[in-house]
Design a protein around this motif. Structure first.
Motif, PDB file in Angstrom:
ATOM      1  N   TYR A   1      38.909  20.276  69.440  1.00 39.98           N
ATOM      2  CA  TYR A   1      39.825  19.189  69.085  1.00 39.98           C
ATOM      3  C   TYR A   1      40.880  18.920  70.165  1.00 39.98           C
ATOM      4  O   TYR A   1      41.178  17.748  70.452  1.00 39.98           O
ATOM      5  CB  TYR A   1      40.489  19.539  67.747  1.00 39.98           C
TER       6      TYR A   1
ATOM      7  N   HIS B   1      38.580  19.168  61.804  1.00 35.63           N
ATOM      8  CA  HIS B   1      39.425  20.194  62.423  1.00 35.63           C
ATOM      9  C   HIS B   1      40.140  21.022  61.353  1.00 35.63           C
ATOM     10  O   HIS B   1      40.213  22.257  61.448  1.00 35.63           O
ATOM     11  CB  HIS B   1      40.448  19.503  63.326  1.00 35.63           C
TER      12      HIS B   1
ATOM     13  N   VAL C   1      34.252  17.468  69.838  1.00 31.85           N
ATOM     14  CA  VAL C   1      34.836  18.556  69.056  1.00 31.85           C
ATOM     15  C   VAL C   1      33.876  19.745  68.985  1.00 31.85           C
ATOM     16  O   VAL C   1      34.285  20.906  69.098  1.00 31.85           O
ATOM     17  CB  VAL C   1      35.215  18.070  67.648  1.00 31.85           C
TER      18      VAL C   1
END
Length: 455
Positions: free
Chosen positions: A424, A293, A419
């Motif tokens: 996320y 992320h 994801v």
């Protein structure tokens, strides 16, 4: 009538259980520092390495491979511990982790993805050893201080684990001069750390705490059979030489299947295993994808220092306050601390999931994630250990690590796909939903007469 005036030098007094426990705790804390460095420095770059070689969609699978490895290794490690004690079992797990680190290095050099996953699978041996070490801390612990002494070993991991992610960039720069590709250097350092930890345990973890605890239990049984009354736990001298194998009574019912039968019949033991497993599942799911992320909004030359800082603070949350968690578990009880851990995990998912690209807020979420994991791990492990009888305790502990590892592996495997497909924030939402059944279990009243206490 004659008097024998021959005198002999008195034999040195054997150590008592309390002194063995103090020495064991010091040694375990030392090896936890080494193991913490080895595990964390590899995990800090594992997902990034897999993303570079195989793509983002399978980045979580690299972490899952290590978690699965730790889970599956719980089976042979438990057998070794049951038959021969903590010392050879822990050393074996560290040695397997070192082999895994070497295989990861070879996989990066050759760009061969199957070898990467095999290496990560074996690399989980380091995690297996670090996790099993916490149970060695309670073999000879005073019942009133079990959670605190278990948490002390968990806390010791902080020293190595918090610093390790920040050393990832240094390790990478150091090994780049040896011709190794980018991101591979940390695994070389991990292999060395695991070898050192295994060597220290093999040489100095004597007498073995589990075998000593069995000897004390046998002595108490013998005293009771002779009508001499029970022997005080932790008191009295203990023979210095470890026994080679458990007594026949210790062997009976010592397998994972028998341990599951015992755990299934005990509500407290079930809650202990569930708390450890679900806390680990949520932690792995969110933590494993946090570096990926962060990679979305940091260039490659800047992402390692940021990942190192965020994960260091997350790991500080996992380990630094473990003694406080242990103290609370001893004072307030295991179940209230588990409930506190569940609430903290839910808060962590909310904060991290709404952080967006705000790195400080994301860091706060990861710290809360670590605190929630610490509460469920310390209180759940202690509750399990004291809720099953001696004859199946090592197997029940191994069963707990197996279930925990499989839960974490599932989380890591799914997290990468979540994801990639949904992002996320959706991952953190699903993690929060996953922990709610544990809340229901922890709030469920314990039936009157349930066999929750140790036999």
């Amino acid at each position: 009538m004659s008097t024998d005036l021959t005198t002999t030098a008195p034999a040195p007094a054997p150590p008592d259980a309390a002194s063995i426990q103090r020495r064991t705790l010091r040694l375990l804390c030392t090896t936890q520092v080494m193991g913490g460095i080895g595990v964390t420095i590899g995990f800090a770059v594992g997902a990034l390495l897999a993303a570079e070689i195989a793509g983002v969609a399978v980045a979580g699978l690299a972490q899952s491979a290590a978690v699965i490895g730790a889970a599956l290794l719980a089976i042979p490690v438990t057998r070794i511990i049951t038959g021969h004690g903590r010392r050879p079992g822990l050393a074996f797990a560290y040695a397997v982790g070192a082999v895994g680190g070497v295989l990861v290095l070879l996989a990066v050099v050759t760009r061969w993805v199957p070898l990467l996953f095999l290496g990560m699978l074996l690399f989980g041996g380091g995690s297996a050893a670090n996790l099993q070490a916490r149970y060695a801390a309670v073999d000879l612990a005073d019942p009133a201080r079990r959670a605190r002494q278990l948490s002390l070993v968990v806390w010791a991991t902080t020293i190595g684990a918090v610093a390790a992610p920040n050393f990832a960039a240094l390790a990478d720069r150091t090994t780049s001069g040896w011709g190794l590709p980018a991101l591979s250097g940390p695994f070389a350092f991990s292999a060395v750390a695991f070898v050192l930890a295994a060597g220290v345990l093999l040489v100095w973890l004597r007498p073995d705490p589990l075998l000593t605890a069995r000897r004390l239990a046998a002595a108490r049984s013998g005293e009771a059979a002779r009508g001499g009354g029970p022997v005080a736990p932790g008191g009295g001298p203990v023979a210095a030489e470890p026994v080679a194998a458990p007594a026949p009574s210790a062997r009976r019912g010592a397998g994972l299947r028998a341990a599951w039968s015992v755990v299934r019949a005990r509500p407290a033991a079930r809650l202990g295993i569930a708390a450890v497993a679900m806390g680990h599942l949520v932690m792995v799911a969110v933590m494993a994808m946090t570096p990926v992320h962060l990679r979305e909004f940091y260039p490659v030359e800047e992402v390692l220092p940021v990942v190192g800082l965020v994960l260091s603070l997350h790991i500080a949350g996992m380990y630094a306050l473990a003694p406080v968690v242990g103290w609370l578990a001893d004072r307030l009880g295991r179940r209230p601390v588990i409930l506190g851990g569940i609430g903290t995990l839910l808060a962590a998912c909310a904060v991290a999931g709404t952080a967006g690209h705000h790195t400080p807020r994301l860091t706060v979420g990861l710290v809360l994630l670590g605190l929630g994991w610490s509460a469920t791990m310390v209180a759940g492990s202690t509750l399990l250990s004291e809720s099953v009888p001696d004859r199946v305790r090592p197997s029940a502990q191994g069963l707990s690590d197996l279930v925990m590892g499989l839960a974490g592996a599932l989380a890591g495997a799914v997290s990468g796909f979540v994801v990639q497909v949904a992002g996320y924030p959706v991952l953190t939402l699903l993690a929060a939903v996953a922990v709610t059944p544990l809340l229901a279990l922890a709030l469920r009243p314990v039936p009157v007469g349930a066999p929750d206490e140790e036999d």
